[in-house]
Design an enzyme around this catalytic site. Structure first.
Site, short mmCIF file in Angstrom:
data_model
loop_
_atom_site.label_atom_id
_atom_site.label_comp_id
_atom_site.label_asym_id
_atom_site.label_seq_id
_atom_site.Cartn_x
_atom_site.Cartn_y
_atom_site.Cartn_z
N GLU A 74 44.68 43.71 47.89
CA GLU A 74 45.13 43.95 49.20
C GLU A 74 44.66 45.12 49.89
OE1 GLU A 74 49.10 43.59 51.99
OE2 GLU A 74 49.15 42.96 49.84
N GLY A 94 48.59 42.79 55.85
CA GLY A 94 49.09 41.68 55.07
C GLY A 94 50.04 40.73 55.20
N HIS A 101 45.22 36.73 37.11
CA HIS A 101 44.78 37.60 36.22
C HIS A 101 44.04 36.82 35.11
CE1 HIS A 101 46.98 40.21 38.64
NE2 HIS A 101 48.13 39.58 38.51
N VAL A 102 42.74 37.02 34.70
CA VAL A 102 42.12 36.06 33.82
C VAL A 102 41.50 36.94 32.73
CG1 VAL A 102 41.21 34.33 35.54
CG2 VAL A 102 40.00 36.38 35.23
N ARG A 103 41.51 38.29 32.67
CA ARG A 103 41.25 38.96 31.63
C ARG A 103 42.07 40.41 31.70
NH1 ARG A 103 36.34 38.78 28.52
NH2 ARG A 103 35.81 37.48 30.00
N SER A 104 42.21 41.19 30.73
CA SER A 104 42.79 42.46 30.70
C SER A 104 41.78 43.47 30.77
CB SER A 104 43.87 42.69 29.66
OG SER A 104 43.09 42.35 28.25
N HIS A 118 37.43 33.42 55.90
CA HIS A 118 37.75 33.04 57.45
C HIS A 118 37.96 34.12 58.24
CE1 HIS A 118 39.78 31.08 60.68
NE2 HIS A 118 40.53 31.94 60.48
N LEU A 119 36.98 34.38 59.23
CA LEU A 119 37.46 35.52 60.18
C LEU A 119 37.72 35.14 61.32
CD1 LEU A 119 34.56 37.81 59.11
CD2 LEU A 119 37.11 38.04 58.41
N GLY A 120 39.16 34.60 61.71
CA GLY A 120 39.70 33.87 62.84
C GLY A 120 40.17 35.12 63.79
#
Length: 152
Positions: A74, A94, A101-104, A118-120
């Protein structure tokens, strides 16, 4: 075979002349300072930050805390958004974050790379990938940021 000409990427940042060295003057909040977050790189369309994996950022099993990964994600996305907007007219906050979380990680640093999806005018959506120092993927996050007019 026809090949389209290569187009030079224009920096997405509001201040096109901003340099990485200038980011050290950007104030980080209390949480980011407490957890040891640092800027590491600024490209034409990405921002990188790192965070130590230590007693401040680990959960009781000695692994990187998922919440710490979310703080890093964030912060990287929000800071990137703040560099895209005109700071005299807008603020960014925010709106939504998710993380897989795919790995420690148990030690060293983790590095977040925030790139825009996206930048709106009213929202920005950022893809944030967090890797360890061996470039193994630790976390995939998506952050939506609301762009609000400053109250004068």
């Amino acid at each position: 075979m026809f090949q389209a000409p290569k187009i030079k990427t224009m920096a997405i940042w509001f201040d096109k002349s901003i340099k990485f060295e200038e980011l050290s003057s950007v104030a980080l909040g209390s949480m980011e300072t407490l957890l040891g977050l640092e800027f590491t790189a600024l490209g034409d369309d990405y921002l990188k930050m790192k965070m130590p994996v230590d007693d401040r950022t680990k959960q009781p099993y000695g692994l990187l805390h998922g919440g710490a990964s979310c703080v890093l994600a964030e912060t990287a996305g929000s800071m990137a958004s703040s560099l895209v907007i005109d700071p005299d007219k807008f603020i960014c906050v925010g709106l939504e974050i998710n993380a897989n979380h795919v790995r420690s990680a148990r030690q060293g640093y983790v590095i977040a790379t925030a790139t825009p999806l996206h930048l709106g005018t009213n929202t920005h959506v950022w893809d944030i990938k967090i890797h360890d120092e061996a470039e193994k993927l630790i976390c995939i996050s998506r952050l939506t940021v609301a762009i609000l007019k400053k109250a004068f």
